[in-house]
Design an enzyme around this catalytic site. Structure first.
Site, mmCIF file in Angstrom:
data_model
loop_
_atom_site.group_PDB
_atom_site.id
_atom_site.type_symbol
_atom_site.label_atom_id
_atom_site.label_comp_id
_atom_site.label_asym_id
_atom_site.label_seq_id
_atom_site.Cartn_x
_atom_site.Cartn_y
_atom_site.Cartn_z
ATOM 1 N N CYS A 2 0.819 -1.207 0.000
ATOM 2 C CA CYS A 2 0.000 0.000 0.000
ATOM 3 C C CYS A 2 0.857 1.263 0.000
ATOM 4 O O CYS A 2 1.920 1.311 0.616
ATOM 5 C CB CYS A 2 -0.913 0.020 1.216
ATOM 6 S SG CYS A 2 -1.910 -1.451 1.431
ATOM 7 N N ARG A 27 4.617 -0.912 -6.326
ATOM 8 C CA ARG A 27 4.569 -1.627 -5.058
ATOM 9 C C ARG A 27 3.476 -2.698 -5.047
ATOM 10 O O ARG A 27 3.461 -3.548 -4.170
ATOM 11 C CB ARG A 27 4.327 -0.628 -3.915
ATOM 12 C CG ARG A 27 5.456 0.353 -3.727
ATOM 13 C CD ARG A 27 5.050 1.517 -2.856
ATOM 14 N NE ARG A 27 4.852 1.113 -1.481
ATOM 15 C CZ ARG A 27 5.714 1.360 -0.491
ATOM 16 N NH1 ARG A 27 6.845 1.977 -0.746
ATOM 17 N NH2 ARG A 27 5.452 0.992 0.742
ATOM 18 N N TRP A 74 -3.435 -2.600 -1.165
ATOM 19 C CA TRP A 74 -3.269 -4.035 -1.397
ATOM 20 C C TRP A 74 -4.113 -4.734 -0.337
ATOM 21 O O TRP A 74 -3.873 -4.576 0.855
ATOM 22 C CB TRP A 74 -1.793 -4.412 -1.270
ATOM 23 C CG TRP A 74 -1.485 -5.829 -1.624
ATOM 24 C CD1 TRP A 74 -1.326 -6.347 -2.875
ATOM 25 C CD2 TRP A 74 -1.268 -6.913 -0.715
ATOM 26 N NE1 TRP A 74 -1.022 -7.691 -2.798
ATOM 27 C CE2 TRP A 74 -0.983 -8.067 -1.484
ATOM 28 C CE3 TRP A 74 -1.293 -7.033 0.673
ATOM 29 C CZ2 TRP A 74 -0.719 -9.306 -0.908
ATOM 30 C CZ3 TRP A 74 -1.033 -8.258 1.251
ATOM 31 C CH2 TRP A 74 -0.751 -9.378 0.465
ATOM 32 N N ASN A 99 -1.813 2.303 5.827
ATOM 33 C CA ASN A 99 -1.019 1.118 5.491
ATOM 34 C C ASN A 99 -0.817 0.311 6.760
ATOM 35 O O ASN A 99 -0.574 0.883 7.824
ATOM 36 C CB ASN A 99 0.363 1.504 4.950
ATOM 37 C CG ASN A 99 0.310 2.187 3.607
ATOM 38 O OD1 ASN A 99 -0.736 2.266 2.980
ATOM 39 N ND2 ASN A 99 1.444 2.700 3.170
ATOM 40 N N GLY A 100 -0.871 -1.014 6.667
ATOM 41 C CA GLY A 100 -0.616 -1.848 7.828
ATOM 42 C C GLY A 100 -1.829 -2.669 8.222
ATOM 43 O O GLY A 100 -2.818 -2.759 7.478
ATOM 44 N N GLU A 478 15.303 -19.686 -6.483
ATOM 45 C CA GLU A 478 14.954 -18.381 -7.026
ATOM 46 C C GLU A 478 14.323 -18.504 -8.411
ATOM 47 O O GLU A 478 13.364 -17.796 -8.738
ATOM 48 C CB GLU A 478 16.198 -17.484 -7.064
ATOM 49 C CG GLU A 478 16.023 -16.145 -7.768
ATOM 50 C CD GLU A 478 15.034 -15.211 -7.084
ATOM 51 O OE1 GLU A 478 14.741 -14.154 -7.654
ATOM 52 O OE2 GLU A 478 14.536 -15.535 -5.977
ATOM 53 N N LYS A 482 10.560 -17.183 -9.362
ATOM 54 C CA LYS A 482 10.272 -16.243 -10.450
ATOM 55 C C LYS A 482 9.179 -16.787 -11.361
ATOM 56 O O LYS A 482 8.278 -16.066 -11.772
ATOM 57 C CB LYS A 482 11.542 -15.967 -11.256
ATOM 58 C CG LYS A 482 12.529 -15.065 -10.574
ATOM 59 C CD LYS A 482 11.987 -13.654 -10.427
ATOM 60 C CE LYS A 482 12.592 -12.953 -9.230
ATOM 61 N NZ LYS A 482 12.104 -13.396 -7.925
ATOM 62 N N GLU A 485 5.774 -16.706 -9.583
ATOM 63 C CA GLU A 485 5.313 -15.343 -9.303
ATOM 64 C C GLU A 485 4.617 -14.701 -10.492
ATOM 65 O O GLU A 485 3.579 -14.057 -10.332
ATOM 66 C CB GLU A 485 6.504 -14.450 -8.916
ATOM 67 C CG GLU A 485 6.967 -14.558 -7.483
ATOM 68 C CD GLU A 485 8.098 -13.593 -7.195
ATOM 69 O OE1 GLU A 485 8.022 -12.884 -6.182
ATOM 70 O OE2 GLU A 485 9.074 -13.544 -7.974
ATOM 71 N N HIS A 501 14.239 -38.950 -3.027
ATOM 72 C CA HIS A 501 13.595 -38.942 -1.717
ATOM 73 C C HIS A 501 12.188 -38.346 -1.785
ATOM 74 O O HIS A 501 11.697 -37.822 -0.781
ATOM 75 C CB HIS A 501 14.457 -38.179 -0.714
ATOM 76 C CG HIS A 501 15.793 -38.814 -0.474
ATOM 77 N ND1 HIS A 501 15.936 -39.979 0.248
ATOM 78 C CD2 HIS A 501 17.027 -38.468 -0.901
ATOM 79 C CE1 HIS A 501 17.214 -40.308 0.280
ATOM 80 N NE2 HIS A 501 17.902 -39.419 -0.410
ATOM 81 N N LYS A 600 5.196 -5.280 -4.077
ATOM 82 C CA LYS A 600 6.637 -5.094 -4.166
ATOM 83 C C LYS A 600 7.281 -4.975 -2.791
ATOM 84 O O LYS A 600 8.235 -5.665 -2.475
ATOM 85 C CB LYS A 600 6.942 -3.841 -4.996
ATOM 86 C CG LYS A 600 8.431 -3.581 -5.188
ATOM 87 C CD LYS A 600 9.067 -4.681 -6.001
ATOM 88 C CE LYS A 600 10.538 -4.464 -6.222
ATOM 89 N NZ LYS A 600 11.158 -5.609 -6.907
#
Length: 605
Positions: A2, A27, A74, A99-100, A478, A482, A485, A501, A600
């Site tokens: 946010c 963001r 968000w 925000n929060g 990573e 990606k 995402e 395994h 973000k």
């Protein structure tokens, strides 16, 4: 996550507020809005589309005002619908953005309903708006100071009231908020970038601060209600860095900016000196006997990679913890450990909380590896290494990750030299390798056409496995992150030796298996793992160093990397994985820079 923008001026400020939101789009958000005091009352426009749609609304409704607040949301509490979009009103007299997360919102909501307040949203934010309204007696600054004492959780807020049309009041606890100082006008924002072009003078609020901005100036009190002075700094807010230029998406631009970002991050020195990390670094490094790395998401994979470097180069025991887990378990503190926090923004809520938890346990040796010099994380740690990735707009991190790896490699060699495990010749060799990295990366970027061809095949898949061994296992993690995402393909990564395994049960001809294959000591072991995949009919997609003697054949597709790059090989091998994820997402038609449900800068738990 946010974003907040607020302003008090002697001009119509709406265009500044909307442009601030546009700068914060990177963001991540799912609704946005703006409110101003106009004709003696708050008026607003809200949208569950993009900021461009909000700008159209503002233009069509002729929304104007000299005092206002704006927000990108968000969703946490309540779906991304107009009623839940900020700014939130209370009885058409007060407007608030937040925000929060407020943890005791249910208790407060019950109390406020008892006072006759009607709730029209599902947000925790509406509780704050009604709480402040219920306590207001003519002084918004004092009211906010009193109201925030009732809030449990994290917040950054900005509030306006119709009875004080030239005032914006803000407060922060656990979420960032900065003051922008102008000439005859003043601003609030969650990120200095939002105010690029309006001011370059910023004061960064401390935890618990409450601030009032008016035409005449700025007034701040700390958590104890005492007047506080916060240093006003000149900060370049990277206004030009958010331009897309000739690229299709910001993510693509940022992938190709990595040679430059790494060049800017590599220290311009002829040796690895403790002073690269701060004036007190030599003293701190002399006292440590281990390293504890705290990070989230992509940054945690940088930490996992760094563990290999720190233990092999510096011979120092290293532990890597997911920040969101570390603070909620009982750990055994070691006052002589160096606590390293890694974050692109320096405002990652879980990592900040983990850092404060570590400090509360007695950890006094702290170091931030971060991309933002003015961030809370850098201000809280004793030492810092600043990466120079520049502003990263795409939600899926690319250049921030590779510059973090550079920073952690510099730390490993510096500690190794100080501890007597790295000779002067080795220092020189490592510096030479670092400085050759940008050229080597350009060679990797030249592989893009071959990767595009692979992406067409990947775009038709719904699952993928990524394999790596040793130093390259975090790089496989990573790469899988990606892909999931931005393409929404389910992807998981494993150490290749773990195939038998469990994960081998998933391997069929429908499951592409991406393999990171550098020419290192584990290559022959990795080749055996690849044969296990082929024996089960799996399709292998291999990024192999040129001297590995892995060749394309039935069921094995190979893209040749440049020469093996030793300990720095992970920085090269992650780039084709970024490109594979990017072009697969393009082929699937997803929103590459703003993937669904993600943000973000993660400023809430």
């Amino acid at each position: 996550m946010c974003g907040i923008v607020g302003a008090v001026a002697q001009r119509n400020i709406v265009s500044v507020l909307v442009e601030g939101l546009r700068r914060l789009e990177y963001r991540g958000y799912d609704s946005c809005g703006v409110a101003v005091i106009a004709d003696g009352e708050p008026k607003r426009a809200r949208s569950v589309a993009r900021v461009a749609d909000l700008a159209d609304q503002v233009r069509d409704t002729h929304l104007e005002g000299a005092t206002g607040i704006a927000h990108t949301r968000w969703a946490t509490h309540g779906a991304p619908v107009t009623d839940n979009a900020h700014p939130i009103f209370s009885r058409n007299e007060l407007a608030l953005v937040h925000n929060g997360i407020i943890e005791n919102y249910e208790t407060l909501r019950t109390m406020l309903r008892g006072k006759g307040y009607e709730f029209v949203s599902q947000t925790d934010t509406e509780v704050i708006a009604h709480l402040i309204h219920s306590m207001y007696r003519g002084d918004l600054f004092q009211t906010v100071r009193d109201a925030v004492k009732e809030l449990h959780g994290a917040y950054a807020i900005a509030v306006i009231h119709k009875n004080q049309p030239h005032t914006v009041v803000g407060a922060r606890q656990g979420s960032p908020l900065v003051v922008g100082v102008g000439d005859g006008e003043n601003f609030l924002a969650s990120d200095a970038l939002a105010l690029a072009g309006s001011t370059d003078r910023f004061a960064f609020l401390d935890e618990g601060d409450v601030v009032e901005i008016t035409l005449d100036g700025v007034k701040i009190v700390d958590r104890d209600g005492m007047p506080a002075e916060r240093e006003v700094r000149v900060v370049a807010a990277y206004g030009g860095a958010v331009e897309l230029g000739p690229y299709r998406h910001f993510m693509q631009k940022e992938i190709f900016e990595q040679p430059r970002a790494i060049t800017d991050t590599i220290p311009q020195t002829d040796r690895f000196a403790a002073e690269l990390f701060g004036a007190d670094a030599a003293e701190v490094f002399a006292d440590i006997d281990s390293v504890l790395i705290l990070a989230c998401g992509t940054s945690s994979y940088a930490g996992m990679t760094a563990k290999y470097w720190l233990e092999s180069v510096a011979k120092i025991p290293t532990q890597v913890e997911i920040a969101s887990e570390y603070r909620y378990r009982e750990s055994v503190p070691n006052p002589r450990a160096l606590v390293v926090v890694i974050s692109q923004s320096g405002e990652t809520a879980d990592t900040l909380a983990a850092l404060k938890h570590a400090q509360g346990l007695g950890h006094k040796h702290t170091l931030a590896v971060c991309n933002v010099a003015s961030s809370a994380m850098v201000r809280l740690t004793k030492l810092a290494f600043l990466t120079h990735a520049g502003t990263e707009i795409g939600v899926a991190s690319t250049k921030a990750f590779t510059t973090q790896l550079v920073g952690m490699f510099v730390l490993a060699v510096t500690l190794g030299a100080l501890r007597g495990h790295v000779s002067e010749k080795q220092e020189t060799d490592y510096l030479t390798q670092l400085r050759h990295l940008p050229a080597a990366l350009n060679s990797v970027l030249a592989l893009e056409p071959q990767i595009i061809a692979w992406s067409e095949e990947f775009s038709r898949k719904e699952n993928a496995l990524f394999l790596g061994r040793g130093l390259h296992y975090p790089i496989a993690l990573e790469g899988a992150l990606k892909l999931k995402e931005i393409s929404y393909i389910h992807a998981e990564a494993y150490p290749a030796g773990e195939l038998k395994h469990g994960p081998l049960a998933l391997v069929t001809e429908a499951m592409p298996v991406v393999t990171v294959a550098p020419n290192d000591a584990l290559l022959e072991k990795l080749k055996s793992n690849m044969q296990e995949v082929r024996a089960r009919g799996g399709e292998l997609y291999v990024f192999a160093d040129s001297d590995t003697r892995i060749v394309s054949e039935d069921g094995i597709h190979v893209i040749r990397m440049p020469e093996h790059y030793g300990l720095l090989s992970p920085i090269l091998h992650v780039v084709p994985l970024q490109l594979l994820a990017y072009h697969t997402a393009c082929a699937r038609g997803t929103d590459v820079d703003k993937p669904r449900n993600l943000a973000k800068s993660v400023t809430v738990e």
